[in-house]
Write an enzyme that holds these catalytic residues in place. Structure first.
Site, short mmCIF file in Angstrom:
data_model
loop_
_atom_site.label_atom_id
_atom_site.label_comp_id
_atom_site.label_asym_id
_atom_site.label_seq_id
_atom_site.Cartn_x
_atom_site.Cartn_y
_atom_site.Cartn_z
N LYS A 21 0.91 -1.15 -0.08
CA LYS A 21 -0.05 -0.11 -0.31
C LYS A 21 0.84 1.12 -0.03
O LYS A 21 1.68 1.40 0.64
CB LYS A 21 -0.87 -0.19 1.10
N MET A 42 -6.10 7.65 16.02
CA MET A 42 -6.18 7.31 14.88
C MET A 42 -4.98 8.24 14.09
O MET A 42 -4.55 7.79 13.00
CB MET A 42 -7.44 7.71 14.10
N GLY A 43 -4.44 9.21 14.66
CA GLY A 43 -3.54 10.22 13.98
C GLY A 43 -2.14 10.01 14.03
O GLY A 43 -1.23 10.36 13.30
N ARG A 64 -11.76 2.28 5.72
CA ARG A 64 -10.97 1.38 6.18
C ARG A 64 -10.33 1.72 7.70
O ARG A 64 -10.54 1.02 8.70
CB ARG A 64 -9.74 0.85 5.11
N ASP A 117 0.79 8.15 13.49
CA ASP A 117 1.20 6.87 12.51
C ASP A 117 2.50 7.42 12.09
O ASP A 117 3.17 6.97 10.78
CB ASP A 117 0.39 6.75 11.22
N GLN A 151 -11.39 12.32 8.17
CA GLN A 151 -10.97 11.24 8.87
C GLN A 151 -12.01 11.21 10.12
O GLN A 151 -12.76 10.20 10.55
CB GLN A 151 -9.70 10.83 9.17
#
Length: 316
Positions: free
Chosen positions: A71, A223-224, A114, A226, A142
């Protein structure tokens, strides 16, 4: 074409946008998290940038029984002025019988589904069954998908929206209301103290709230975080909470738990499979770090291919 050769399947951004659903994304995220914990081989992310360092991309790969591939996720901040999405995603799936790329799936829009679905899968096994109030930090695309994905697994009575820009926050609240989700614009402390579930969907590099604002029994999802240096949650919260993630090795390297020395988070796939305990008490504070694993994208790509009427690439 020579005997045995196959055409490369291509699904465009427009096609996958039309095909993706929250149910499809949820099932893909669920199967990927289970497979990741059951022996999927995941590799470290490779981080790069375009001619301008502001334009960044990551390459993540994975291999498991059902799929192998790559990906590529990109972030071009200047796209906002062009009327284009800042985030894009391309999935490459290999035909493992011959070692060639068999499918190219553009999935920028579907990727947001996703990512949110992974949070919903984790929340469904970690948040209290009676969780009804959500606090969301962020008002971007998001954050929007997070709210709608969580509304599928919990009967939300209200979403407390924490926004840096009041005008954007007001639009976000109105847009959620149009989807039938009640929401209010709230300050960070009040939002945390009122929430059964807290979700952070930002690009922050410092904690967004204080640990003392989180009440017992809350489920928190980052979620942020990364990448190196990103941080959304207070370290004090992580020191006392039960820690879960999509993939432990990546979470402690580039996810939220990079800020916790000697962190030993549990893969949520092990909880889903019944091999590990999730919430053990109504008062547990659970934290899910979603740094994003390529296996989720591969499962999403396979699901989109099937939805489009294609047979996924051979696995051996």
């Amino acid at each position: 074409m020579e005997a045995g050769e196959r055409l490369v399947i291509f699904l465009s951004e427009e096609e996958t946008r039309a095909l993706v659903t929250r149910e499809l994304a949820y099932e893909a995220a669920l199967s990927a998290l289970l497979e990741a914990a059951d022996g999927g081989v995941l590799f470290p992310a490779v981080v790069g940038h375009g001619s301008s360092p502001a334009n960044r991309f990551t390459v993540k790969s994975a291999a498991a029984a059902r799929a192998a591939g790559v990906k590529v996720g990109s972030y071009w901040p200047g796209n906002t002025e062009r009327g284009l999405p800042r985030h894009n995603s391309v999935i490459l799936l290999f035909d493992q019988s011959v070692g060639r790329v068999a499918a190219v799936v553009e999935a920028g829009f579907a990727n947001a589904y996703r990512t949110a679905a992974a949070d919903a899968v984790a929340a469904d096994v970690l948040a209290r069954p009676d969780a009804r109030s959500l606090a969301v930090f962020g008002t971007g695309p998001q954050a929007w998908h997070e709210c709608l994905a969580l509304a599928r697994v919990r009967d939300l009575s209200v979403v407390h929206v924490v926004a840096r820009d009041a005008a954007r926050g007001a639009r976000f609240v109105a847009d959620l209301a149009a989807e039938g989700v009640a929401a209010v614009l709230t300050g960070p402390e009040e939002a945390c103290r009122s929430a059964d579930v807290i979700v952070t969907a930002t690009t922050a590099r410092a904690p967004l709230f204080e640990a003392g604002w989180v009440r017992p029994g809350t489920h928190v999802a980052s979620m942020g975080s990364d990448g190196k240096g990103k941080q959304e949650l207070p370290v004090e919260l992580l020191a006392s909470a039960r820690l879960f993630c999509d993939w432990p090795a990546q979470s402690v390297a580039i996810g939220e738990f990079q800020h916790v020395p000697d962190a030993r988070p549990t893969a949520v796939g092990d909880v889903l499979a019944g091999r590990a305990t999730g919430r053990s008490s109504p008062d547990d504070v659970t934290v899910f770090d979603s740094s994003g694993i390529a296996l989720q994208d591969l499962h999403l790509g396979v699901a989109l291919l099937r939805a489009a009427g294609h047979t996924p690439p051979p696995v051996g």
